[in-house]
Design an enzyme around this catalytic site. Structure first.
Site, PDB file in Angstrom:
ATOM      1  N   ASN A 154     -10.128  -0.393   0.295  1.00 17.24           N
ATOM      2  CA  ASN A 154      -8.670  -0.285   0.308  1.00 17.24           C
ATOM      3  C   ASN A 154      -8.135  -0.695  -1.066  1.00 17.24           C
ATOM      4  O   ASN A 154      -8.135  -1.874  -1.403  1.00 17.24           O
ATOM      5  CB  ASN A 154      -8.112  -1.202   1.409  1.00 17.24           C
ATOM      6  CG  ASN A 154      -6.596  -1.168   1.490  1.00 17.24           C
ATOM      7  OD1 ASN A 154      -5.921  -0.628   0.615  1.00 17.24           O
ATOM      8  ND2 ASN A 154      -6.057  -1.756   2.543  1.00 17.24           N
ATOM      9  N   CYS A 176       0.819  -1.222   0.000  1.00 16.02           N
ATOM     10  CA  CYS A 176       0.000   0.000   0.000  1.00 16.02           C
ATOM     11  C   CYS A 176       0.850   1.268   0.000  1.00 16.02           C
ATOM     12  O   CYS A 176       0.363   2.346  -0.348  1.00 16.02           O
ATOM     13  CB  CYS A 176      -0.927   0.015   1.203  1.00 16.02           C
ATOM     14  SG  CYS A 176      -1.965  -1.436   1.324  1.00 16.02           S
ATOM     15  N   HIS A 232      -3.536   6.986   3.061  1.00 15.10           N
ATOM     16  CA  HIS A 232      -3.951   5.707   2.485  1.00 15.10           C
ATOM     17  C   HIS A 232      -5.316   5.333   3.072  1.00 15.10           C
ATOM     18  O   HIS A 232      -5.513   5.371   4.283  1.00 15.10           O
ATOM     19  CB  HIS A 232      -2.901   4.646   2.826  1.00 15.10           C
ATOM     20  CG  HIS A 232      -3.321   3.258   2.494  1.00 15.10           C
ATOM     21  ND1 HIS A 232      -3.977   2.947   1.324  1.00 15.10           N
ATOM     22  CD2 HIS A 232      -3.198   2.092   3.185  1.00 15.10           C
ATOM     23  CE1 HIS A 232      -4.218   1.643   1.301  1.00 15.10           C
ATOM     24  NE2 HIS A 232      -3.759   1.107   2.416  1.00 15.10           N
TER      25      HIS A 232
HETATM   26  N1  ACO Z   1     -18.071  -9.353   9.120  1.00  6.20           N
HETATM   27  C1  ACO Z   1     -18.432  -9.705  10.362  1.00  6.20           C
HETATM   28  N2  ACO Z   1     -17.563 -10.056  11.313  1.00  6.20           N
HETATM   29  C2  ACO Z   1     -16.253 -10.053  11.004  1.00  6.20           C
HETATM   30  C3  ACO Z   1     -15.803  -9.708   9.723  1.00  6.20           C
HETATM   31  C4  ACO Z   1     -16.757  -9.343   8.759  1.00  6.20           C
HETATM   32  N3  ACO Z   1     -16.422  -8.987   7.504  1.00  6.20           N
HETATM   33  N4  ACO Z   1     -14.452  -9.797   9.697  1.00  6.20           N
HETATM   34  C5  ACO Z   1     -14.063 -10.177  10.926  1.00  6.20           C
HETATM   35  N5  ACO Z   1     -15.163 -10.350  11.711  1.00  6.20           N
HETATM   36  C6  ACO Z   1     -15.216 -10.766  13.110  1.00  6.20           C
HETATM   37  C7  ACO Z   1     -13.922 -11.394  13.560  1.00  6.20           C
HETATM   38  O1  ACO Z   1     -13.940 -12.773  13.244  1.00  6.20           O
HETATM   39  C8  ACO Z   1     -13.955 -11.153  15.051  1.00  6.20           C
HETATM   40  O2  ACO Z   1     -14.748 -12.142  15.649  1.00  6.20           O
HETATM   41  P1  ACO Z   1     -14.284 -12.834  17.035  1.00  6.20           P
HETATM   42  O3  ACO Z   1     -14.209 -11.706  18.006  1.00  6.20           O
HETATM   43  O4  ACO Z   1     -15.386 -13.800  17.305  1.00  6.20           O
HETATM   44  O5  ACO Z   1     -12.954 -13.455  16.731  1.00  6.20           O
HETATM   45  C9  ACO Z   1     -14.723  -9.842  15.199  1.00  6.20           C
HETATM   46  O6  ACO Z   1     -15.383  -9.627  13.924  1.00  6.20           O
HETATM   47  C10 ACO Z   1     -13.850  -8.635  15.515  1.00  6.20           C
HETATM   48  O7  ACO Z   1     -12.677  -8.679  14.758  1.00  6.20           O
HETATM   49  P2  ACO Z   1     -11.551  -7.578  14.980  1.00  6.20           P
HETATM   50  O8  ACO Z   1     -10.312  -8.016  14.253  1.00  6.20           O
HETATM   51  O9  ACO Z   1     -11.413  -7.199  16.399  1.00  6.20           O
HETATM   52  O10 ACO Z   1     -12.197  -6.308  14.251  1.00  6.20           O
HETATM   53  P3  ACO Z   1     -11.527  -4.914  14.115  1.00  6.20           P
HETATM   54  O11 ACO Z   1     -12.335  -3.909  14.808  1.00  6.20           O
HETATM   55  O12 ACO Z   1     -10.056  -4.911  14.404  1.00  6.20           O
HETATM   56  O13 ACO Z   1     -11.660  -4.643  12.531  1.00  6.20           O
HETATM   57  C11 ACO Z   1     -10.320  -4.792  10.539  1.00  6.20           C
HETATM   58  C12 ACO Z   1     -11.072  -5.558  11.632  1.00  6.20           C
HETATM   59  C13 ACO Z   1     -11.320  -3.935   9.791  1.00  6.20           C
HETATM   60  C14 ACO Z   1      -9.664  -5.762   9.586  1.00  6.20           C
HETATM   61  C15 ACO Z   1      -9.250  -3.863  11.180  1.00  6.20           C
HETATM   62  O14 ACO Z   1      -8.498  -4.635  12.089  1.00  6.20           O
HETATM   63  C16 ACO Z   1      -8.321  -3.236  10.179  1.00  6.20           C
HETATM   64  O15 ACO Z   1      -8.720  -2.359   9.419  1.00  6.20           O
HETATM   65  N6  ACO Z   1      -7.039  -3.585  10.180  1.00  6.20           N
HETATM   66  C17 ACO Z   1      -6.035  -2.908   9.362  1.00  6.20           C
HETATM   67  C18 ACO Z   1      -6.062  -3.281   7.897  1.00  6.20           C
HETATM   68  C19 ACO Z   1      -5.042  -2.433   7.135  1.00  6.20           C
HETATM   69  O16 ACO Z   1      -4.758  -1.308   7.484  1.00  6.20           O
HETATM   70  N7  ACO Z   1      -4.437  -2.931   6.105  1.00  6.20           N
HETATM   71  C20 ACO Z   1      -3.476  -2.076   5.404  1.00  6.20           C
HETATM   72  C21 ACO Z   1      -2.560  -2.763   4.621  1.00  6.20           C
HETATM   73  S1  ACO Z   1      -3.268  -3.825   3.422  1.00  6.20           S
HETATM   74  C22 ACO Z   1      -1.980  -4.143   2.272  1.00  6.20           C
HETATM   75  O17 ACO Z   1      -0.875  -3.766   2.455  1.00  6.20           O
HETATM   76  C23 ACO Z   1      -2.311  -4.937   1.038  1.00  6.20           C
END
Ligand code: ACO
Length: 361
Positions: free
Chosen positions: A284, A114, A254
């Protein structure tokens, strides 16, 4: 006399297929409410079957060249920042250069996930400042839909396809890159990874059965690291430019997660109205997200000559990059350039229409 690298042309392309959160909810166990609350994403664009990373790049680049008033044959170098190339080899940059008719240009790919566009901006500027090249095309582009496991709700709701391109040209006028910070930390390699298909784990029937050729992400760890590092890289880039947060007119972060942008914004104590946000439309788009935000912000009249922009990105690696840029071009050039326009298709398709070809089992 100092040679500067000024952005003289810009363009973007987003595929016309729109995939909404509600449509995704019919493919995996998720909901519009979960996705919007956790990420800010409402829909994303998905490349058509006959579109590739090269075709998206070419669409964005033709507009960028038209705005710059430059013929492709005048280009010295084409850099394509992407982690979703057409092929492991040859480089997409070479294919894009040839498709555009840039017959005198060198071409290569830049892989910093990214952060690729910001890394590319530093690279293009260095080539121009060294006196080696005068006209460089830089594209940030992804077709991540081909690298996503459409059965994995942890990742498939996050990503989208798109391209943004800029032309950088040598100039004696002041402007361009004022300060920057590039960062990498390979201890985070497992945080976002496509485990198979490289020399560490060659592709084969087993890797395909184990779905190891798709993106895997430890979202929570990535989130924490991204929030901290984006703030640090932004401050470091501002320091090298001799500027402060208050000196920035437009922040182009980003677009990975709205909450990450808001958290970084609050750490930097910036005026939220100065941060351009389009994650709700595209998700993203990795290396494409900063240039797409730039092109839209210019089209929206949010950027004018003399403005200072802070571009900052974080991605797999881990990598991060931040660049402070003084904008010099007249935004009206985009509307005067023949054929140049922001290429945004509108037609929608039903989930069933594309779920079939994209579902790799
Ligand atoms: N729908 C419903 N529930 C979901 C989903 C979904 N799409 N995805 C995950 N969950 C569940 C998980 O399984 C978890 O359940 P559990 O508690 O029973 O295990 C629960 O939701 C909460 O998951 P968290 O990981 O705590 O959710 P969080 O608030 O952290 O959000 C997210 C997840 C959106 C992925 C966030 O962590 C994030 O944005 N991370 C950064 C991503 C990023 O910046 N990437 C950049 C680089 S990408 C690249 O370089 C190609």
């Amino acid at each position: 006399m100092t040679t500067n690298a000024l952005i003289t042309g810009w363009g973007m392309y987003a595929p016309s297929r729109v995939l909404t959160n509600d449509e995704l909810s019919t493919m995996v166990e998720t909901s519009d409410e979960w996705i919007v609350t956790r990420t800010g994403i409402r829909e994303r664009r998905i490349a058509a079957d006959d579109e590739t990373t090269t075709t998206l790049s070419v669409n964005a680049s033709r507009d960028a060249l038209a705005v710059a008033g430059l013929d492709a044959s005048d280009l010295d170098l084409v850099i394509v920042a992407t982690c979703s190339p057409d092929y492991p080899l040859p480089a997409t940059g070479v294919l894009v250069a040839t498709e555009l008719g840039a017959r005198h240009a060198a071409g290569f790919d830049m892989q910093a996930a990214c952060s690729g566009f910001v890394y590319g901006l530093a690279t293009a500027t260095s080539f121009i400042r060294s006196g080696m090249y005068r006209n460089v095309l830089l594209v940030g582009v992804e077709v991540l839909s081909r690298f996503i496991d459409w059965t994995d709700r942890n990742t498939c709701v996050l990503f989208g396809d798109g391209a943004g391109a800029v032309v950088l040209q040598a100039s004696d006028q002041p402007g361009g890159l004022l300060g920057m910070d590039l960062f990498s930390d390979g201890t985070g390699a497992e945080g976002i990874i496509v485990p198979a298909g490289g020399s560490a784990c060659p592709a084969g029937p087993t890797t395909i059965a184990e779905r190891k050729h798709f993106i895997r992400m430890a979202g929570r760890e990535v989130y924490k690291y991204a929030t901290r590092q984006l703030t640090e890289s932004s401050l470091s880039a501002l320091r090298t430019a001799g500027l402060t947060v208050d000196d920035v007119d437009q922040f182009l972060f980003h677009q990975a997660n709205l909450r990450i942008i808001e958290s970084v914004g609050s750490s930097l104590r910036l005026d939220p109205s100065k941060a351009y946000i389009n994650i709700e439309k595209y998700g993203n788009t990795s290396a494409a997200s900063v240039p797409m935000a730039l092109v839209e912000a210019v089209a929206a009249g949010r950027i004018k000559p003399g403005d200072r922009l802070l571009m900052a990105a974080f991605g797999a690696g881990y990598t991060a990059g931040a660049a402070v840029v003084e904008w010099t071009a007249d935004p009206a050039r985009a509307f005067l350039a023949p054929g140049a326009q922001t290429r945004l298709g509108k037609p929608r398709v039903e989930a069933s229409e594309f779920a079939e070809p994209m579902a790799v089992s």
